[in-house]
Design a protein around this motif. Structure first.
Motif, PDB file in Angstrom:
ATOM      1  N   LYS A   1     -48.908  26.909 -15.161  1.00 55.05           N
ATOM      2  CA  LYS A   1     -47.997  27.798 -15.889  1.00 55.05           C
ATOM      3  C   LYS A   1     -47.991  29.184 -15.235  1.00 55.05           C
ATOM      4  O   LYS A   1     -49.051  29.744 -14.937  1.00 55.05           O
ATOM      5  CB  LYS A   1     -48.452  27.926 -17.351  1.00 55.05           C
ATOM      6  N   VAL A   2     -46.784  29.729 -15.031  1.00 56.24           N
ATOM      7  CA  VAL A   2     -46.654  31.058 -14.429  1.00 56.24           C
ATOM      8  C   VAL A   2     -47.019  32.125 -15.456  1.00 56.24           C
ATOM      9  O   VAL A   2     -46.428  32.179 -16.528  1.00 56.24           O
ATOM     10  CB  VAL A   2     -45.216  31.293 -13.914  1.00 56.24           C
ATOM     11  N   ILE A   3     -48.007  32.957 -15.135  1.00 58.12           N
ATOM     12  CA  ILE A   3     -48.436  33.988 -16.093  1.00 58.12           C
ATOM     13  C   ILE A   3     -48.037  35.395 -15.642  1.00 58.12           C
ATOM     14  O   ILE A   3     -48.099  36.342 -16.407  1.00 58.12           O
ATOM     15  CB  ILE A   3     -49.959  33.954 -16.310  1.00 58.12           C
ATOM     16  N   GLY A   4     -47.645  35.506 -14.390  1.00 58.57           N
ATOM     17  CA  GLY A   4     -47.243  36.812 -13.885  1.00 58.57           C
ATOM     18  C   GLY A   4     -46.736  36.684 -12.463  1.00 58.57           C
ATOM     19  O   GLY A   4     -46.632  35.572 -11.932  1.00 58.57           O
ATOM     20  N   HIS A   5     -46.425  37.840 -11.865  1.00 58.22           N
ATOM     21  CA  HIS A   5     -45.980  37.865 -10.475  1.00 58.22           C
ATOM     22  C   HIS A   5     -46.603  39.055  -9.760  1.00 58.22           C
ATOM     23  O   HIS A   5     -46.892  40.072 -10.391  1.00 58.22           O
ATOM     24  CB  HIS A   5     -44.456  38.012 -10.388  1.00 58.22           C
ATOM     25  N   GLU A   6     -46.786  38.916  -8.455  1.00 58.07           N
ATOM     26  CA  GLU A   6     -47.126  40.089  -7.649  1.00 58.07           C
ATOM     27  C   GLU A   6     -45.853  40.561  -6.968  1.00 58.07           C
ATOM     28  O   GLU A   6     -45.109  39.748  -6.407  1.00 58.07           O
ATOM     29  CB  GLU A   6     -48.191  39.750  -6.586  1.00 58.07           C
ATOM     30  N   ALA A   7     -45.595  41.860  -7.044  1.00 57.19           N
ATOM     31  CA  ALA A   7     -44.447  42.447  -6.350  1.00 57.19           C
ATOM     32  C   ALA A   7     -44.892  42.825  -4.940  1.00 57.19           C
ATOM     33  O   ALA A   7     -45.851  43.576  -4.774  1.00 57.19           O
ATOM     34  CB  ALA A   7     -43.950  43.692  -7.088  1.00 57.19           C
ATOM     35  N   LEU A   8     -44.210  42.282  -3.942  1.00 61.00           N
ATOM     36  CA  LEU A   8     -44.566  42.545  -2.545  1.00 61.00           C
ATOM     37  C   LEU A   8     -43.408  43.245  -1.850  1.00 61.00           C
ATOM     38  O   LEU A   8     -42.252  42.811  -1.941  1.00 61.00           O
ATOM     39  CB  LEU A   8     -44.940  41.233  -1.845  1.00 61.00           C
ATOM     40  N   LEU A   9     -43.735  44.322  -1.174  1.00 57.16           N
ATOM     41  CA  LEU A   9     -42.726  45.181  -0.558  1.00 57.16           C
ATOM     42  C   LEU A   9     -42.015  44.497   0.613  1.00 57.16           C
ATOM     43  O   LEU A   9     -42.664  43.934   1.488  1.00 57.16           O
ATOM     44  CB  LEU A   9     -43.439  46.441  -0.057  1.00 57.16           C
ATOM     45  N   ARG A  10     -40.678  44.561   0.599  1.00 53.40           N
ATOM     46  CA  ARG A  10     -39.897  44.093   1.742  1.00 53.40           C
ATOM     47  C   ARG A  10     -38.880  45.161   2.127  1.00 53.40           C
ATOM     48  O   ARG A  10     -38.318  45.819   1.268  1.00 53.40           O
ATOM     49  CB  ARG A  10     -39.161  42.781   1.408  1.00 53.40           C
ATOM     50  N   TRP A  11     -38.682  45.305   3.444  1.00 52.01           N
ATOM     51  CA  TRP A  11     -37.744  46.285   3.997  1.00 52.01           C
ATOM     52  C   TRP A  11     -36.579  45.512   4.604  1.00 52.01           C
ATOM     53  O   TRP A  11     -36.781  44.749   5.556  1.00 52.01           O
ATOM     54  CB  TRP A  11     -38.473  47.124   5.046  1.00 52.01           C
ATOM     55  N   ASN A  12     -35.382  45.716   4.065  1.00 48.41           N
ATOM     56  CA  ASN A  12     -34.188  45.095   4.647  1.00 48.41           C
ATOM     57  C   ASN A  12     -33.697  45.986   5.774  1.00 48.41           C
ATOM     58  O   ASN A  12     -32.876  46.873   5.565  1.00 48.41           O
ATOM     59  CB  ASN A  12     -33.101  44.934   3.578  1.00 48.41           C
ATOM     60  N   HIS A  13     -34.212  45.728   6.972  1.00 48.63           N
ATOM     61  CA  HIS A  13     -33.917  46.593   8.116  1.00 48.63           C
ATOM     62  C   HIS A  13     -32.552  46.236   8.700  1.00 48.63           C
ATOM     63  O   HIS A  13     -32.246  45.059   8.887  1.00 48.63           O
ATOM     64  CB  HIS A  13     -35.013  46.410   9.172  1.00 48.63           C
ATOM     65  N   GLU A  14     -31.759  47.284   8.981  1.00 49.45           N
ATOM     66  CA  GLU A  14     -30.384  47.070   9.439  1.00 49.45           C
ATOM     67  C   GLU A  14     -30.315  46.128  10.647  1.00 49.45           C
ATOM     68  O   GLU A  14     -29.456  45.268  10.705  1.00 49.45           O
ATOM     69  CB  GLU A  14     -29.691  48.370   9.851  1.00 49.45           C
ATOM     70  N   GLN A  15     -31.219  46.337  11.622  1.00 50.49           N
ATOM     71  CA  GLN A  15     -31.151  45.492  12.825  1.00 50.49           C
ATOM     72  C   GLN A  15     -32.162  44.354  12.841  1.00 50.49           C
ATOM     73  O   GLN A  15     -31.888  43.270  13.315  1.00 50.49           O
ATOM     74  CB  GLN A  15     -31.374  46.332  14.100  1.00 50.49           C
ATOM     75  N   ARG A  16     -33.337  44.644  12.304  1.00 57.20           N
ATOM     76  CA  ARG A  16     -34.428  43.687  12.514  1.00 57.20           C
ATOM     77  C   ARG A  16     -34.610  42.681  11.374  1.00 57.20           C
ATOM     78  O   ARG A  16     -35.496  41.837  11.434  1.00 57.20           O
ATOM     79  CB  ARG A  16     -35.729  44.456  12.762  1.00 57.20           C
ATOM     80  N   GLY A  17     -33.759  42.767  10.370  1.00 62.85           N
ATOM     81  CA  GLY A  17     -33.868  41.805   9.273  1.00 62.85           C
ATOM     82  C   GLY A  17     -34.937  42.204   8.262  1.00 62.85           C
ATOM     83  O   GLY A  17     -35.286  43.380   8.167  1.00 62.85           O
ATOM     84  N   VAL A  18     -35.455  41.235   7.550  1.00 63.22           N
ATOM     85  CA  VAL A  18     -36.435  41.517   6.495  1.00 63.22           C
ATOM     86  C   VAL A  18     -37.824  41.725   7.102  1.00 63.22           C
ATOM     87  O   VAL A  18     -38.329  40.860   7.801  1.00 63.22           O
ATOM     88  CB  VAL A  18     -36.492  40.356   5.477  1.00 63.22           C
ATOM     89  N   LEU A  19     -38.407  42.890   6.842  1.00 62.64           N
ATOM     90  CA  LEU A  19     -39.741  43.191   7.373  1.00 62.64           C
ATOM     91  C   LEU A  19     -40.776  43.187   6.249  1.00 62.64           C
ATOM     92  O   LEU A  19     -40.512  43.645   5.142  1.00 62.64           O
ATOM     93  CB  LEU A  19     -39.754  44.571   8.052  1.00 62.64           C
ATOM     94  N   ALA A  20     -41.964  42.646   6.569  1.00 64.93           N
ATOM     95  CA  ALA A  20     -43.082  42.644   5.631  1.00 64.93           C
ATOM     96  C   ALA A  20     -44.000  43.826   5.951  1.00 64.93           C
ATOM     97  O   ALA A  20     -43.920  44.399   7.049  1.00 64.93           O
ATOM     98  CB  ALA A  20     -43.829  41.313   5.737  1.00 64.93           C
ATOM     99  N   PRO A  21     -44.866  44.199   5.012  1.00 66.13           N
ATOM    100  CA  PRO A  21     -45.694  45.392   5.205  1.00 66.13           C
ATOM    101  C   PRO A  21     -46.455  45.435   6.534  1.00 66.13           C
ATOM    102  O   PRO A  21     -46.586  46.500   7.130  1.00 66.13           O
ATOM    103  CB  PRO A  21     -46.673  45.327   4.032  1.00 66.13           C
ATOM    104  N   GLY A  22     -46.921  44.284   6.987  1.00 68.95           N
ATOM    105  CA  GLY A  22     -47.666  44.252   8.247  1.00 68.95           C
ATOM    106  C   GLY A  22     -46.870  44.802   9.421  1.00 68.95           C
ATOM    107  O   GLY A  22     -47.441  45.277  10.403  1.00 68.95           O
ATOM    108  N   ASP A  23     -45.537  44.767   9.322  1.00 76.37           N
ATOM    109  CA  ASP A  23     -44.691  45.226  10.423  1.00 76.37           C
ATOM    110  C   ASP A  23     -44.552  46.748  10.488  1.00 76.37           C
ATOM    111  O   ASP A  23     -44.098  47.272  11.494  1.00 76.37           O
ATOM    112  CB  ASP A  23     -43.279  44.625  10.293  1.00 76.37           C
ATOM    113  N   PHE A  24     -44.888  47.434   9.391  1.00 76.40           N
ATOM    114  CA  PHE A  24     -44.635  48.879   9.410  1.00 76.40           C
ATOM    115  C   PHE A  24     -45.639  49.693   8.607  1.00 76.40           C
ATOM    116  O   PHE A  24     -45.612  50.917   8.618  1.00 76.40           O
ATOM    117  CB  PHE A  24     -43.223  49.180   8.874  1.00 76.40           C
TER     118      PHE A  24
END
Ligand code: C2E
Ligand code: MG
Ligand code: MG
Ligand code: MG
Length: 268
Positions: free
Chosen positions: A54-77
């Protein structure tokens, strides 16, 4: 001769440094532009109860919609963001979106990540509570994720901060637990609701579990149980890992087995 060589070398070196610096400047300029354009969004990954998924919650994880490079995860920046202090601005933008989404309804909690440096700012707790209030979000549905470092470098201040937040309903989860200093004796001093068992230990739990991972996981679970703290296993990818954790007494889990991080619109 030696001099000429030396100059040649340093020219190459300088060129390298220059390129490196330019790339960083680029990314920093990108980051500033992205902040102005609001190109960041939280992706949500489910946290489940291991007994019945059963789903009890969620973790919000940062994503950057970069104009040229697409979706970036925190490790990228993230490294850059932390150095320049820009990540705090990005974090606030993200928390704000999470608070708005919480105020729109739904069930379960959402946890947000707070970097140690950010957690160190004096007005963090007050600002977070004010933001929840302004957005009309139920503070009991927001949790923060911090790492052990955030507790240790100014313990009295961290304690005050966590108490203030807890008294207003915002619980704290200790992220990547087991990888930091793990000065176990300090734990009971802090109002921590949850330990998140680091993925590196969960990775060692499978058919032929590594004895080290088993031992560390067992120890963390025993400690948490003695202190009345709940536990989440991180990075669960296989059913064998899920079963191993469940049988060891871990109550909750998170990982690709249950769901990848997805944008709010695709959240089930
Ligand atoms: P974290 O808080 O430990 O988050 C868990 C990371 O593990 C996430 O990576 C998630 O996508 C990944 N993950 C989840 N399940 C699995 C799995 O089954 N297998 C594997 N291999 N990985 C899994 P992500 O999203 O790239 O985030 C990396 C780190 O960046 C986070 O680690 C957190 O420390 C930081 N971070 C993320 N969002 C934010 C934010 O909004 N603000 C700040 N300050 N830091 C953030
Ligand atoms: Mg986290
Ligand atoms: Mg983690
Ligand atoms: Mg981790």
């Amino acid at each position: 001769r030696a001099k000429a060589l030396g100059r040649g070398r340093s020219a190459v070196f300088d060129e390298h440094m220059r390129e490196h610096a330019m790339r960083l400047l680029d990314l920093e300029a990108d980051l500033r532009r992205a902040i102005n354009r609001d190109d960041f969004e939280p992706w949500y990954q489910p946290i489940v109860r291991l007994s019945d998924s059963k789903v009890i919650g969620h973790e919000a994880l940062l994503r950057w919609n970069h104009e040229q490079r697409g979706v970036l995860a925190p490790g990228d920046f993230m490294g850059l963001g932390e150095d320049s202090g820009l990540i705090e601005q990005v974090d606030w933008m993200l928390y704000q979106q999470v608070a708005m989404e919480l105020s729109a309804g739904g069930e379960g909690y959402v946890s947000v990540n707070v970097s140690p440096r950010h957690f160190r700012s004096a007005d963090f707790a007050d600002r977070l509570l004010r933001m929840l209030d302004v957005c009309g979000a139920d503070s009991r549905r927001l949790r923060i994720e911090i790492t052990e470092v955030a507790l240790l470098d100014d313990a009295p201040r961290a304690l005050r901060m966590l108490r203030t937040l807890r008294d207003h309903g915002v619980l704290a989860q200790l992220d990547d637990f087991g990888t930091g200093f793990s000065a176990l004796s300090y734990l009971h001093n802090f109002p921590i609701a949850t330990l998140k068992i680091d993925r590196s230990f969960v990775a060692g739990l499978h058919g032929e579990s590594s004895p080290e991972s088993m031992a560390v996981t067992r120890a963390i679970l025993a400690l948490a149980s003695a202190l009345g703290i709940e536990t989440i296993g991180e990075g669960i990818e296989t059913d064998a890992q899920r079963l191993a954790l469940r049988d060891l007494g871990c109550e909750y889990g998170q990982g690709y087995l249950f769901g990848h991080p997805v944008p709010a619109t695709q959240r089930g």
